[in-house]
Design an enzyme around this catalytic site. Sequence first.
Site, PDB file in Angstrom:
ATOM      1  CG  HIS A 207       2.256  -4.939   1.590  1.00  0.00           C
ATOM      2  ND1 HIS A 207       2.917  -6.374   1.531  1.00  0.00           N
ATOM      3  CD2 HIS A 207       2.213  -4.502   0.256  1.00  0.00           C
ATOM      4  CE1 HIS A 207       3.353  -6.283   0.115  1.00  0.00           C
ATOM      5  NE2 HIS A 207       3.026  -5.208  -0.490  1.00  0.00           N
TER       6      HIS A 207
ATOM      7  CG  ASP B 200       4.012  -8.520   3.489  1.00  0.00           C
ATOM      8  OD1 ASP B 200       3.750  -7.184   3.568  1.00  0.00           O
ATOM      9  OD2 ASP B 200       3.835  -9.217   2.363  1.00  0.00           O
TER      10      ASP B 200
ATOM     11  CG  ASP C 151     -15.464  10.818  -0.526  1.00  0.00           C
ATOM     12  OD1 ASP C 151     -15.430  11.779  -0.955  1.00  0.00           O
ATOM     13  OD2 ASP C 151     -16.669  10.468   0.049  1.00  0.00           O
TER      14      ASP C 151
ATOM     15  CB  SER D 117       2.699  -6.760  -3.295  1.00  0.00           C
ATOM     16  OG  SER D 117       4.151  -6.134  -3.197  1.00  0.00           O
TER      17      SER D 117
END
Length: 539
Positions: free
Chosen positions: A288, A67, A233, A457
């Site tokens: 990620h 990754d 937000d 993912s």
Amino acid sequence: MNKKLSFSLLLLLSGSTAFAQSLTSAPDNWFNLDPKVDHVQGVSTEKTYKELLKGKKYQTTIVAVIDGGVDTTHEDLKAVLWKNKKEIAGNGIDDDKNGYIDDVYGWNFIGGKDGRNINHESMELTRLYAPLDAKYKDAPPTAELAKQTDYQEYLKLKKAYDKELNETKERYETYTGFLKQLNKINDVLKAQLKVNKLDIATLEKVNTGDEKINKLAANIKEMLQANGCTDMDDQIEKLTEGIDDLKGKLDYGLNTASNERAIVGDDPSNMNDNNYGNSDVTGPDAGHGSHVAGIIAAVRNNSIGMNGVADHVQIMAVRAVPNGDERDKDVANAIRYAVDNGARVINMSFGKSYSYDKKAVDDAVKYAASKDVLLIHAAGNDANNNDTTANFPNRNFADGKSAANWIEVGALSWKNGSQSVANFSNYGKNSVDVFAPGVDIYSTVPFSKYKSNSGTSMASPVVAGIAAVIRSYFPQLTALQVKEIILKSAEKLPNLEVVEPGSEDKKLIKFTDLSTTGGVVNLYNAIKLADAQTKQRKK
């Protein structure tokens, strides 16, 4: 890893509120919950540990996460990281003589020996197009030139590149304008309602004398619910992230003059070279990869953060995926590194539409198969049919054969009925094996924080976690047997019709037509099947 706009962002920009159902937000830890008990299509993780695995013997299993980087200091990850016991950290010596100096937690194939790291990279489309554009852009079109194969390839790539560039610019301008509008609405409503934050609970209670304010509050509430956001937000943050991704794509991904690879200092076209990189497996953007790692194996039941799918697992961090498209050379070397250093499962939550040297990756996949390693890969987030649209890497080899040690994963939503499948997920009756939870998945991100992300993912590491559990508790099973168990034990949903991913008119399609199994992975079913098959083999 060409970052795609999230499911939530796509819904926001489409103005759709059709996705709000009886559940208005994802239940906590939903991917680990049980379909029958909790009425959400999780994979029954908690039920499995409680009923089937308590007190059962196990072996620790190494799972490689190829990754963009993993935060090695995260409070919920540091205890489950793989550590190379043969390597002495920081001494500048290749102690175990595996070719990689100070590879304590794994290796970084997109870093330089001087310690610098690639963050953003170009798209593979750009890398293929740029040299041909330099060669042909000023060439007068002639009949003779038109006969040349590489010129025809240039015209094809130019069309694709121009389309990608124009669409990205248009989206960037549109989303930037929308962000300004959303910020203005946020400020106006907070001032009118005299509140510091616009969350769903606050918006539900709005009942002023101004019908315009009431209607605006109702619309914002529906938008937040539809997009799985807790408050304005949160929504603004997601939109901002999407805009940042688009800017990175324009500045680096589609920039024909970009040369970030110079940081590494290797020859990226030399597929036989593996003597490059550095030991920094975190890198400049580990968001990620850390999220993926947490889904697989964040420490279970430690009263902080969240629970990963697998216990008794070590996460090996292999950095090979930038913000942009990964290179085939790096992917191939990352797979080989993981295999050579003991990984039994490899998660690959990345993909792209073009390939520079597919054979290099194919050979690495074959090498993994020869060493009994199972590969789990995310199907992609473009709402494409992978049966008919190119997506790399994949299990198909040039000789017509395919990798038996490969599982391709689509993304499932926590919503029920026709909205069960993530509307961004790639699919394919022949190319995608199974679906797993991939929408609003709460997991680890850098600096000991947590957040919800969506994508195939996120679905892929759910399956990698299941594979790791099986390999830990049934270590005698081969990679192919583990794959067979995962696919055979998937929850079949033969009567379910879902909105076809990417369908603008909400076309319904049978869920069974989206993958080879027509099912959703389930750890409980998988462990029961693994146990039954193991007992049968002993007879």
